[in-house]
Enzyme design. Structure first.
Site: not given
Ligand code: NAP
Length: 258
Positions: A64-65, A91, A143, A156, A160, A191
């Site tokens: 779990d990052v 990633n 991103s 988000y 980023k 994706t």
């Protein structure tokens, strides 16, 4: 045949699906030993097993990052098994999209925990081993939200944007130790997240077409196209590319709207 990443050990976070899985497959195809550092045990072990079945060396380590201890344990496990880490592809990431004033503190923290802390924790876990060998390549998946804003996708893009700062800070700091730290900024990539999003509309196919038409090539990107750039940055073909960001968006971000 010698691959472009022959015998390099590559750790890829969030490699159970999407861009991470495509990167794991592309790196394994170029001869890398691949560590799948994924939170989801089912998808992570499936990808590692399929790489092993295909003749590559691969290991799944549940990670779990967002948890620094989990990242440390992952790096320790990879080093114990393979003796070194040459490449980290940071990633793992999540979409957290809200109108700013409607964003709860929990949602703000959930986004930063994975999208920014997670990249720092995974880099922090592998950098000492890279420094001791005076070699390494860290590739963070940023991103187009790292330099442009779509309203109501908060926070988000804030995370980023921070990620680009992290890449630059680490790239400058450790360059003299033989380490390169770069970012890839994908645009709209096909994706499962994209498919799930289109499926929230009454006419998913129309929404897909709308997304395609936003891009000069009249399509969106493929995970494999991001993976190819990660292979390049991870390889010895990019020795003087450091603290940089490569945009993969078919030209959408420079399109001038009439
Ligand atoms: P995805 O299909 O959702 O895959 C992300 C993977 O990361 C999943 O396997 C997920 O596991 C895993 N993950 C989530 N949280 C994690 C954690 N805390 N620790 C370890 N693994 C975790 O996403 P994607 O579209 O491939 O995106 C990958 C990266 O590209 C992200 O950083 C994303 O922000 C970035 N990106 C994507 C696009 C795009 O259009 N797809 C565009 C620009 C940037 P679970 O399934 O268990 O959640």
């Amino acid at each position: 045949m010698v691959g472009r990443l022959d015998k390099k050990v590559a750790v890829i976070t969030g490699a159970g699906r999407g861009i991470g899985e495509a990167t794991a497959r592309a790196m394994a195809a170029e001869g890398a030993i691949v560590v799948i550092a994924e939170k989801d045990a089912e998808s992570g072990s499936r990808v590692a097993a399929s790489l092993t079945d295909g003749g590559a060396r691969s290991l799944f380590i549940e990670t779990d990052v967002a948890d620094s201890a989990s990242c440390e344990a992952m790096a320790e496990g990879a080093l114990k098994q393979f003796g070194r880490i040459d490449i980290l592809v940071a990633n793992a990431g999540i979409n957290v999209f809200h109108e700013p004033l409607e964003t709860s503190e929990e949602e703000w923290r959930r986004c930063f925990a994975v999208d920014l802390d997670g990249v720092w924790y995974s880099a922090k876990a592998v950098l000492p081993a890279m420094r001791s060998r005076k070699a390494g390549s860290v590739v963070a998946i940023a991103s187009c939200h790292s330099f442009a804003i779509i309203p109501s996708t908060f926070p988000y893009p804030v995370a980023k944007h921070g990620l680009l700062g992290l890449v630059r800070a680490l790239g400058v700091q450790y360059a003299a130790d033989g380490i390169r730290v770069n970012a890839i900024a994908p645009g709209y990539i096909e994706t499962q997240i994209a498919v799930d999003y289109w499926n929230t509309f009454a006419d998913p196919e129309a929404e897909r077409r709308r997304a395609y038409d936003l891009h000069p090539p009249r399509r969106i990107g493929r995970p494999e196209e991001v993976a190819m750039t990660a292979v390049f940055l991870g390889s010895d073909e990019a020795p003087f590319i450091n603290a940089a960001c490569i945009v993969i968006d078919g030209g959408r971000s420079v399109l001038y709207h009439e």
